[in-house]
Design a protein around this motif. Structure first.
Motif, PDB file in Angstrom:
ATOM      1  N   GLY A 176       0.693  -1.089   0.096  1.00 25.30           N
ATOM      2  CA  GLY A 176       0.006  -0.209   0.057  1.00 25.30           C
ATOM      3  C   GLY A 176       0.800   1.113   0.033  1.00 25.30           C
ATOM      4  O   GLY A 176       0.440   2.410  -0.809  1.00 25.30           O
ATOM      5  N   MET A 179       2.349   1.723  -3.597  1.00 26.98           N
ATOM      6  CA  MET A 179       1.464   2.532  -4.769  1.00 26.98           C
ATOM      7  C   MET A 179       1.053   3.672  -4.288  1.00 26.98           C
ATOM      8  O   MET A 179       1.098   4.629  -5.180  1.00 26.98           O
ATOM      9  CB  MET A 179       0.080   1.637  -4.427  1.00 26.98           C
ATOM     10  N   LYS A 180       1.058   4.063  -3.147  1.00 27.14           N
ATOM     11  CA  LYS A 180       0.753   5.867  -2.655  1.00 27.14           C
ATOM     12  C   LYS A 180       2.004   6.540  -2.995  1.00 27.14           C
ATOM     13  O   LYS A 180       1.954   7.580  -3.547  1.00 27.14           O
ATOM     14  CB  LYS A 180       0.315   5.689  -1.147  1.00 27.14           C
ATOM     15  N   LYS A 183       2.663   6.734  -6.722  1.00 23.59           N
ATOM     16  CA  LYS A 183       1.379   7.222  -7.420  1.00 23.59           C
ATOM     17  C   LYS A 183       0.933   6.389  -8.439  1.00 23.59           C
ATOM     18  O   LYS A 183       0.749   6.782  -9.759  1.00 23.59           O
ATOM     19  CB  LYS A 183       1.759   8.782  -7.843  1.00 23.59           C
ATOM     20  N   ARG A 186      -4.373   2.595  -9.729  1.00 18.25           N
ATOM     21  CA  ARG A 186      -4.926   1.156  -8.973  1.00 18.25           C
ATOM     22  C   ARG A 186      -4.909   0.221 -10.393  1.00 18.25           C
ATOM     23  O   ARG A 186      -4.565  -0.816  -9.828  1.00 18.25           O
ATOM     24  CB  ARG A 186      -5.926   1.396  -8.238  1.00 18.25           C
ATOM     25  N   SER A 187      -5.180   0.573 -11.320  1.00 17.15           N
ATOM     26  CA  SER A 187      -5.695  -0.388 -12.425  1.00 17.15           C
ATOM     27  C   SER A 187      -4.408  -1.144 -13.105  1.00 17.15           C
ATOM     28  O   SER A 187      -4.602  -1.798 -13.777  1.00 17.15           O
ATOM     29  CB  SER A 187      -6.493   0.223 -13.553  1.00 17.15           C
ATOM     30  N   LYS A 218      -4.252   0.288   1.721  1.00 17.26           N
ATOM     31  CA  LYS A 218      -4.502   1.612   1.106  1.00 17.26           C
ATOM     32  C   LYS A 218      -5.363   1.701  -0.061  1.00 17.26           C
ATOM     33  O   LYS A 218      -4.828   2.289  -1.139  1.00 17.26           O
ATOM     34  CB  LYS A 218      -3.450   2.545   1.057  1.00 17.26           C
ATOM     35  N   THR A 219      -6.249   0.715  -0.329  1.00 15.78           N
ATOM     36  CA  THR A 219      -7.036   0.628  -1.525  1.00 15.78           C
ATOM     37  C   THR A 219      -8.435   0.464  -1.579  1.00 15.78           C
ATOM     38  O   THR A 219      -8.956  -0.014  -0.175  1.00 15.78           O
ATOM     39  CB  THR A 219      -6.361  -0.503  -2.829  1.00 15.78           C
ATOM     40  N   ASP A 220      -9.232   0.509  -2.348  1.00 14.31           N
ATOM     41  CA  ASP A 220     -10.869   0.447  -2.114  1.00 14.31           C
ATOM     42  C   ASP A 220     -11.202  -0.818  -2.611  1.00 14.31           C
ATOM     43  O   ASP A 220     -12.230  -1.380  -2.333  1.00 14.31           O
ATOM     44  CB  ASP A 220     -11.549   1.460  -3.013  1.00 14.31           C
ATOM     45  N   TYR A 221     -10.351  -1.666  -3.259  1.00 17.91           N
ATOM     46  CA  TYR A 221     -10.901  -2.972  -3.820  1.00 17.91           C
ATOM     47  C   TYR A 221      -9.667  -3.970  -3.906  1.00 17.91           C
ATOM     48  O   TYR A 221      -8.520  -3.411  -3.827  1.00 17.91           O
ATOM     49  CB  TYR A 221     -11.724  -2.967  -4.986  1.00 17.91           C
ATOM     50  N   ASP A 223      -8.285  -7.230  -5.927  1.00 17.26           N
ATOM     51  CA  ASP A 223      -8.677  -7.900  -7.267  1.00 17.26           C
ATOM     52  C   ASP A 223      -9.125  -9.504  -7.167  1.00 17.26           C
ATOM     53  O   ASP A 223      -9.935  -9.878  -7.657  1.00 17.26           O
ATOM     54  CB  ASP A 223      -7.374  -7.947  -8.261  1.00 17.26           C
TER      55      ASP A 223
END
Length: 495
Positions: A176, A179-180, A183, A186-187, A218-221, A223
């Motif tokens: 997380g 990725m933050k 930047k 997310r895809s 730190k993501t909404d979903y 996979d």
């Protein structure tokens, strides 16, 4: 019936007579038809008498039975019928990014690279665990530069952890943070993580543990959300070392703990996460053909999203998933499920690092073994990991490794390269998950798995010949104590 026999028996007699006549045996081999006539292989060191008329998956005299392999059927195999709620056949190649192929995972719309980053020991307490900075470098190299998009983790990672220097969940936090910090859209990343298996798998915990993983990542979903091992007792959850289902053990477990979460409740809980947008797909890890089929059929009966993948131990030493029904169940014609292979290098045994000097636990030179344990080359030199991963160091496994190494050298490649390229070519495999402890290791893996050419059919057959002489060696041992009473090397039930 009499008329049928009077017609058919003379034809059979003619065919058999014809097949026994050397003058009518050309060096002919057909893959999709009814007859294969093998050539005289004596010049290649084979048996000169091995000239046989073989029937392969066909019907009588070219009339195919159900499931036969004719040319028409071969053509149809490339495009299996699309199942309800699924977008295409598992493992189909959808694109190539920087030389790295991406394949469909099950029947989903999730596409994963042929190499996935395994993260079990990231920021762990292992002597050679990659720290946070090196983990960032791994993701920079693999994802931002080399076409990899899959990261596999779990709420339990890192392993090992001590609650001080490293705690469960830290690996998800590192991913997380990366990725933050970078930047990264997310895809651009496919994240696979796992809920701890066994009796922890309940509808309530599926919801709660998933939400906790989302926070750490730190993501909404997510996979792909996996059960780390089955929600029920299964011999496969012991890394496949025990194949016999133990009814008495299951009975006692249910008496003490109650019934495990049902397949219906499992599928409904996963579907709730799908509908909430918290996961895109789900799957099983360290399970078997029964678990896969039961989950998939239950989901389809309920009208919910079926599992899109299995994850399991798989290597040139461990082909059980090809041979115990998983590959058949996962095929596009049945459950249309992907497969994520881990331990493709058998805990480091297939890197060749233990060929000259044995792993510390196996070394008859105890003085040297103590030196090796003090400065371990890898997990097999440690008492903890070495014991847990004994299956790759059984005597039959080591005999097979020696033969594979000879074959690799004869074909001008390393044992590592042979092992990884072989794994990539197996039709069951969607992606191979690899853990690394250095950037050099990662770059080597990336190079091997982006090679354009496949291993030749001749080399694949030589590998199969070794396999047939030493089949599934991880289940074997040359020493089983008389007083062990139903247990193997590390306490696994026998058989």
């Amino acid at each position: 019936m009499v008329i049928f026999l009077s017609v058919i028996l003379p034809i059979i007699f003619l065919v058999v007579s014809w097949s026994s006549c050397d003058a009518f045996l050309p060096a002919l081999r057909t893959q999709g038809g009814f007859f294969i006539i093998t050539e005289d292989v004596s010049k290649n060191g084979g048996n000169s008498r091995r000239r046989q008329l073989l029937q392969v998956g066909g019907g009588m005299f070219g009339i195919p039975f159900f499931g036969s392999s004719s040319e028409n059927n071969d053509a149809q195999a490339a495009t299996p019928p699309k199942q309800k709620g699924q977008t295409g056949p598992t493992n189909e190649i959808v694109k190539v990014v920087n030389g790295m192929k991406r394949r469909r995972l099950g029947g989903s719309d999730i596409f994963v690279s042929e190499l996935g980053l395994g993260t079990q020991r990231w920021v762990s307490t292992d002597f050679n665990a990659p720290d946070k900075d090196l983990c960032f470098q791994f993701m920079d190299e693999a994802i931002l530069k080399r076409g990899v998009n899959l990261i596999d983790t779990a709420e339990q990672y890192p392993i090992p952890s001590d609650g001080k220097r490293a705690s469960e969940g830290d690996t998800e936090r590192v991913i997380g943070d990366w990725m933050k910090d970078r930047k990264v859209p997310r895809s651009d990343v496919v994240i696979s993580t796992k809920i701890t298996g066994g009796r922890n798998v309940t509808p309530r915990n599926i919801q709660k543990d998933c939400e906790d993983s989302l926070k750490r990542l730190k993501t909404d979903y997510i996979d792909v959300y996996l059960l780390h091992w089955p929600q029920r007792y299964s011999p496969q959850s012991n890394w496949g070392q025990s194949l016999k289902y133990n009814l008495a053990y299951d009975t006692q477990s249910r008496k003490l703990l109650g019934d495990p979460t049902s397949f219906e409740d499992l599928c409904l809980a996963m579907e709730k996460l799908v509908q909430q947008g918290k996961i895109r797909g789900w799957g099983l890890c360290n399970d078997n053909a029964y678990g896969l089929t039961a989950c998939s059929r239950t989901a389809k009966m309920l009208g919910t999203t079926p599992p899109c993948t299995m994850q399991g131990d798989f290597s040139i030493l461990d082909r059980k998933s090809e041979e115990n029904g998983v590959a058949e169940a996962a095929s596009p014609f049945w459950e249309n499920t992907g497969f994520m292979a881990y331990n493709a290098l058998a805990g480091g045994m297939l890197t060749g690092k233990y060929l000259e000097i044995p792993a510390a636990l196996d070394d008859p030179d105890r003085t040297r073994a103590m030196v090796t344990q003090a400065r371990p080359r890898g997990r097999m030199d440690e008492r903890g990991w070495g014991g847990t991963l004994y299956r790759y160091r059984s005597e039959p496994a080591q005999e097979a490794i020696l033969e594979y190494n000879k074959l690799a050298k004869a074909n001008k490649m390393s044992l590592t390269e042979l092992s990884l390229r072989w794994c990539k070519q197996r039709e069951l495999i969607t992606t191979t998950l690899l853990g690394h402890t250095s950037m050099d290791q990662l770059k080597e893996s990336l190079d091997f798995l982006t090679r354009k050419e496949d291993l030749s059919p001749e080399l694949m057959w030589e590998i199969d010949r070794i396999h047939m002489r030493n089949r599934l060696p991880i289940f074997s041992s040359y020493h089983v104590g008389k007083d062990w009473y139903g247990e193997g090397e590390i306490g696994e039930p026998i058989p």
